[in-house]
Design an enzyme around this catalytic site. Structure first.
Site, mmCIF file in Angstrom:
data_model
loop_
_atom_site.group_PDB
_atom_site.id
_atom_site.type_symbol
_atom_site.label_atom_id
_atom_site.label_comp_id
_atom_site.label_asym_id
_atom_site.label_seq_id
_atom_site.Cartn_x
_atom_site.Cartn_y
_atom_site.Cartn_z
ATOM 1 N N GLN A 17 9.503 -36.713 142.538
ATOM 2 C CA GLN A 17 8.563 -37.980 142.645
ATOM 3 C C GLN A 17 7.765 -38.213 141.286
ATOM 4 O OE1 GLN A 17 7.011 -38.823 146.470
ATOM 5 N NE2 GLN A 17 8.201 -37.096 147.544
ATOM 6 N N GLU A 25 4.966 -37.878 148.662
ATOM 7 C CA GLU A 25 3.825 -37.004 148.291
ATOM 8 C C GLU A 25 2.317 -37.802 148.381
ATOM 9 O OE1 GLU A 25 4.435 -35.066 144.495
ATOM 10 O OE2 GLU A 25 5.884 -33.723 145.369
ATOM 11 N N LEU A 75 -3.076 -25.574 134.818
ATOM 12 C CA LEU A 75 -3.163 -24.092 134.362
ATOM 13 C C LEU A 75 -3.113 -23.980 133.034
ATOM 14 C CD1 LEU A 75 -1.295 -22.587 137.524
ATOM 15 C CD2 LEU A 75 -3.652 -22.605 137.160
ATOM 16 N N ASP A 130 7.189 -27.905 153.096
ATOM 17 C CA ASP A 130 7.569 -27.917 151.886
ATOM 18 C C ASP A 130 7.483 -26.807 150.687
ATOM 19 O OD1 ASP A 130 9.670 -29.253 150.099
ATOM 20 O OD2 ASP A 130 7.961 -30.230 148.787
#
Length: 556
Positions: free
Chosen positions: A236, A273, A359, A425
């Site tokens: 997505q 999402e 990150l 998921d």
């Protein structure tokens, strides 16, 4: 006459002498046990209660969390010290749900509260007090030794050669967009996102009560956006957002209303999402005491000014269009849901989104991706191996890296998080390669959570049901969050109220908050069944991994 006086004086002297000897002997006998007491150094207040928790024994009851056998006098003494240290917020062991047998079972407590609280007070204001008390609790303030040098993910060079000084300066092709900044070894010169990176250790992404968190979330919510490009991969639409100080964030746009439940006929791998799920997952992870999800903030973005006007991604730029009602939309390019039928649209230009701090770059801190042993088949007809083999966990326990260390209980922490927010998921997870197998699991990609509030998915808890293994500290925190004074739904509501998008609308609807309490009760009952099963087999202690004793040893 003189003889009588002399006799009386001698009698008085002898009596005094015998009395003196008797008192000295009595003093010796009274003092003797004192010299045989162990000479332990007094522990800090929080360590007192930690020792109580570490030494707590559990026995399976007929229902609800197992009740411990504790020494009441020692418990009262240690928790009195802890209460003083936490300024009135710390609760005794009995108030933490560790009551003696015969007292009320904590799972029989009510699991929901009215929209305006029990006494009509503002639920957010009441929840904020509970949240502060929760984070003051000893279970969230455990003593820990200094972090060894090898347990830091990154470090700054203290001395830089003249030939390398250019590496301390970020240079941008567009000086108008990015700041011309110089960074050195002093943390005062570091932007919030870099402080976050430098604070990552072997066991957590950020510390409890991190002073940098407020600055970091403010940056995500308000800093000027200088670049927006589509992130490659994934099913997505996602964007990588850049800020003037070179910080970056993962952008996930709003695709459906907060209170809109996932269609029952939709398979979990076809679900949308949700931006609010990413935000709520971060807050839930922090409330559970994990600190394994990078900070996420909601933001209202101008689609034209902050995405279309600054993007250098030509493929993304070609997907912008105006809807029939004048809203600015775009859809990008991805495996699924990237078409005009699934376009993301502003109202008419304002778009809600979640921004998660990125990150460290993989070139600085590489990560390893692990396939989940309880991964779903992602097929409409085929079942996974764990769904057909009741003793599947025994195989996993013999397989590296689950056969040693904390990997199995780390995985159970993630399972509990996923069940509470109904995330089906979780096919993979990641760890930092530097730390090998002895490190925490990074809880990334939570956009498919909080899809349904009216239905719980018991299959998510299968790993816990099959393995019956959990951290003792996790178990105690879960019991704490079930108590009225720390109720999970209340502290979640309060925590989410800090997010900027809360001003638009609550990030989780009340049915979703009530579902958290309901699912928490299910987790507690699952562990209790494990305790009952272990008690029948004579191995009740094997259910818990005693991380509290490890912490107590490390704290000295």
């Amino acid at each position: 006459m003189k003889w009588r006086l002399r006799f009386r004086s001698r009698t008085i002297c002898l009596s005094l002498a015998f009395l003196s000897i008797f008192l000295h002997l009595l003093l010796v006998f009274v003092s003797l046990p004192v010299y045989h007491q162990p000479c332990d150094h007094p522990l800090p207040p929080r360590t007192h209660i930690l020792r109580d928790l570490a030494n707590t024994n559990y026995s399976a009851g007929s229902s609800g969390p197992a009740e411990p056998q504790t020494d009441t006098s020692r418990r009262d003494s240690s928790t009195k010290d802890a209460n003083e240290d936490a300024k009135g917020h710390v609760q005794t062991l009995s108030n933490m749900g560790l009551a003696e047998k015969g007292e009320r079972d904590s799972t029989n407590m009510p699991v929901s509260v009215g929209r305006h609280g029990a006494d009509g007070e503002d639920p957010v204001e009441s929840g904020l007090l509970k949240l502060e008390a929760l984070f003051d609790h000893p279970l969230y303030n455990m003593p820990s030794p200094p972090v060894p040098e090898e347990d830091w993910l990154l470090k700054v060079k203290t001395k830089v050669k003249a030939s390398e000084r250019s590496s301390q300066m970020w240079v941008s092709a567009s000086q108008e967009d990015y700041l011309d900044v110089h960074w050195n070894s002093s943390s005062n010169s570091h932007p919030p996102w870099l402080r976050f990176h430098l604070g990552i250790t072997r066991w957590q992404l950020y510390p409890h009560r991190d002073s940098n968190m407020e600055l970091l979330t403010q940056q995500l919510a308000s800093h000027r956006i200088v670049s927006a490009v589509q992130k490659s991969g994934g099913t997505q639409l996602k964007l990588v957002i850049s800020f003037p100080n070179y910080g970056q964030a993962m952008f996930k746009p709003m695709k459906q209303e907060r209170d809109e439940e996932t269609n029952y006929n939709l398979y979990y791998f076809s679900d949308f999402e949700r931006h609010n799920a990413e935000i709520a997952a971060f807050h839930l992870d922090r409330i559970l005491g994990y600190r394994r999800i990078p900070p996420v903030v909601g933001r209202l973005v101008d689609v034209v000014k902050e995405i279309k006007a600054v993007t250098t991604d030509r493929k993304l730029a070609r997907t912008f269009f105006n809807s029939p009602v004048g809203s600015v939309c775009f859809y990008g390019q991805c495996s699924y849901y990237c078409s005009t039928e699934h376009a993301v649209c502003g109202r008419p230009r304002d778009l809600e989104a979640s921004l998660a701090v990125m990150l460290p770059d993989l070139s600085l801190a590489s990560r390893r991706t692990w396939r989940s042993p309880w991964r779903r088949s992602y097929s409409r007809s085929k079942l996974a191996k764990w769904e057909t083999e009741p003793d599947y966990c025994s195989t996993v326990k013999k397989t590296a890296p689950y056969d040693k260390g904390t990997r199995l209980v780390d995985f159970m922490d993630m399972v509990i998080l996923d069940f509470l927010m109904s995330n089906m998921d979780r096919h993979h997870y990641e760890t930092f390669e530097k730390f090998g197998n002895h490190t925490f699991l990074i809880h990334l990609d939570n956009g498919r959570a909080f899809g349904r509030n009216s239905k719980d998915e018991p299959s998510i808890l299968t790993p816990l049901e099959q393995c019956c293994r959990i951290r003792r500290s996790t178990w105690l925190r879960l019991r704490l969050l079930f108590l009225p004074q720390y109720r999970l739904s209340d502290v979640m509501r309060a925590s989410l109220s800090h997010d900027p998008l809360h001003k638009v609308a609550p990030l989780l609807s009340e049915p979703h908050l009530a579902a958290l309490d309901r699912r928490l009760k299910t987790v507690l009952e699952t562990v209790n069944r494990c305790l009952e099963r272990a008690a029948e087999d004579g191995g009740g202690e094997e259910v818990f991994y005693d991380d509290l004793k490890d912490m107590l040893t490390a704290a000295g």
